[in-house]
Design a protein around this motif. Structure first.
Motif, PDB file in Angstrom:
ATOM      1  N   UNK A 209       0.890  -1.288   0.136  1.00 26.68           N
ATOM      2  CA  UNK A 209       0.116  -0.225   0.119  1.00 26.68           C
ATOM      3  C   UNK A 209       0.895   1.359  -0.023  1.00 26.68           C
ATOM      4  N   UNK A 210       0.202   2.306  -0.176  1.00 27.67           N
ATOM      5  CA  UNK A 210       0.827   3.755  -0.126  1.00 27.67           C
ATOM      6  C   UNK A 210       0.670   4.249   1.087  1.00 27.67           C
ATOM      7  N   UNK A 211       1.604   5.015   1.672  1.00 31.34           N
ATOM      8  CA  UNK A 211       1.579   5.728   3.106  1.00 31.34           C
ATOM      9  C   UNK A 211       0.493   6.552   2.976  1.00 31.34           C
ATOM     10  N   UNK A 212      -0.293   6.677   4.356  1.00 34.91           N
ATOM     11  CA  UNK A 212      -1.345   7.524   4.335  1.00 34.91           C
ATOM     12  C   UNK A 212      -1.088   8.514   5.726  1.00 34.91           C
ATOM     13  N   UNK A 213      -1.704   9.500   5.673  1.00 35.05           N
ATOM     14  CA  UNK A 213      -1.683  10.465   6.869  1.00 35.05           C
ATOM     15  C   UNK A 213      -1.720   9.733   8.313  1.00 35.05           C
ATOM     16  N   UNK A 214      -0.885   9.796   9.184  1.00 31.13           N
ATOM     17  CA  UNK A 214      -1.319   9.393  10.428  1.00 31.13           C
ATOM     18  C   UNK A 214      -0.398   7.824  10.768  1.00 31.13           C
ATOM     19  N   UNK A 215       0.029   7.390   9.467  1.00 36.22           N
ATOM     20  CA  UNK A 215       0.584   5.944   9.572  1.00 36.22           C
ATOM     21  C   UNK A 215       1.912   5.990  10.388  1.00 36.22           C
ATOM     22  N   UNK A 216       2.324   4.989  11.013  1.00 31.86           N
ATOM     23  CA  UNK A 216       3.398   4.890  11.561  1.00 31.86           C
ATOM     24  C   UNK A 216       4.101   4.144  10.645  1.00 31.86           C
ATOM     25  N   UNK A 217       5.540   4.869  10.309  1.00 32.06           N
ATOM     26  CA  UNK A 217       6.245   4.163   9.359  1.00 32.06           C
ATOM     27  C   UNK A 217       7.550   3.608   9.996  1.00 32.06           C
ATOM     28  N   UNK A 218       7.481   2.312   9.638  1.00 33.26           N
ATOM     29  CA  UNK A 218       8.775   1.437  10.214  1.00 33.26           C
ATOM     30  C   UNK A 218       9.775   1.544   8.941  1.00 33.26           C
ATOM     31  N   UNK A 219      11.032   1.793   9.315  1.00 34.75           N
ATOM     32  CA  UNK A 219      11.933   2.036   7.749  1.00 34.75           C
ATOM     33  C   UNK A 219      13.328   1.455   8.190  1.00 34.75           C
ATOM     34  N   UNK A 220      13.755   0.705   7.055  1.00 33.46           N
ATOM     35  CA  UNK A 220      15.207   0.156   7.072  1.00 33.46           C
ATOM     36  C   UNK A 220      15.631   0.071   5.652  1.00 33.46           C
ATOM     37  N   UNK A 221      16.798   0.664   5.585  1.00 36.73           N
ATOM     38  CA  UNK A 221      17.291   0.470   4.129  1.00 36.73           C
ATOM     39  C   UNK A 221      16.567   0.719   2.973  1.00 36.73           C
ATOM     40  N   UNK A 222      15.609   1.616   3.286  1.00 39.90           N
ATOM     41  CA  UNK A 222      14.682   2.416   2.123  1.00 39.90           C
ATOM     42  C   UNK A 222      13.199   1.455   1.956  1.00 39.90           C
ATOM     43  N   UNK A 223      13.245   0.440   2.930  1.00 39.57           N
ATOM     44  CA  UNK A 223      12.115  -0.365   2.882  1.00 39.57           C
ATOM     45  C   UNK A 223      11.211   0.132   3.770  1.00 39.57           C
ATOM     46  N   UNK A 224      10.002   0.022   3.766  1.00 39.74           N
ATOM     47  CA  UNK A 224       8.786   0.621   4.683  1.00 39.74           C
ATOM     48  C   UNK A 224       8.060  -0.449   5.277  1.00 39.74           C
ATOM     49  N   UNK A 225       7.483  -0.488   6.395  1.00 36.25           N
ATOM     50  CA  UNK A 225       6.257  -1.177   6.793  1.00 36.25           C
ATOM     51  C   UNK A 225       5.498  -0.081   7.375  1.00 36.25           C
ATOM     52  N   UNK A 226       3.961  -0.111   7.128  1.00 39.46           N
ATOM     53  CA  UNK A 226       3.260   0.966   7.478  1.00 39.46           C
ATOM     54  C   UNK A 226       2.168   0.319   8.592  1.00 39.46           C
ATOM     55  N   UNK A 227       1.841   1.290   9.578  1.00 41.84           N
ATOM     56  CA  UNK A 227       0.756   0.714  10.526  1.00 41.84           C
ATOM     57  C   UNK A 227      -0.048   2.094  10.776  1.00 41.84           C
ATOM     58  N   UNK A 228      -1.562   1.593  10.579  1.00 43.28           N
ATOM     59  CA  UNK A 228      -2.391   2.541  10.701  1.00 43.28           C
ATOM     60  C   UNK A 228      -2.705   3.033  12.259  1.00 43.28           C
ATOM     61  N   UNK A 229      -3.110   4.251  12.661  1.00 40.41           N
ATOM     62  CA  UNK A 229      -3.223   4.598  13.928  1.00 40.41           C
ATOM     63  C   UNK A 229      -4.416   3.603  14.917  1.00 40.41           C
TER      64      UNK A 229
END
Length: 108
Positions: free
Chosen positions: A47-67
């Motif tokens: 998915x694409x990032x959305x406002x309010x998401x927690x973004x966990x990132x490492x080496x350019x890779x992202x995991x998103x978690x909504x509030x």
């Protein structure tokens, strides 16, 4: 103590492999929805990032978690598992009091 979820190095490495194979970098969204055989279920998708998401990132890779999902995922570990039955992203959630055999549904 309340801690945000964390993502294993193996999960980040798999995201990097997927990006290399497809030629595009996509974020992995881990959400919790009502439903499933145990009351809640994980929704794991790109998915694409959305406002309010927690973004966990490492080496350019992202995991998103909504509030809304974040409280259900406190102290959880997002990992990648390769087994005989298949390879998939999994959530090791200490908040879940029980889960079903598929590993996607859980209760609290």
């Amino acid at each position: 103590m309340t801690l945000p979820p964390r993502v294993s190095d193996r999960a980040f490495a798999r995201l990097a492999e997927i990006a290399e194979d497809t030629g595009e970098v996509k974020a992995l969204r881990v959400a919790v929805d009502g439903g499933g055989c145990s009351g809640f279920q994980y929704d794991i998708r790109f998915d694409d990032p959305a406002e309010g998401d927690l973004e966990l990132e490492k080496n350019g890779q992202k995991v998103l978690i909504d509030p809304v999902s974040l409280p259900f995922l406190e102290n959880a570990v997002i990992d990648f598992s390769e087994e005989l039955i298949g390879a998939r992203f999994i959530v090791d959630n200490p908040n879940a009091s029980s889960s079903c055999g598929c590993g996607i549904s859980f209760s609290m």
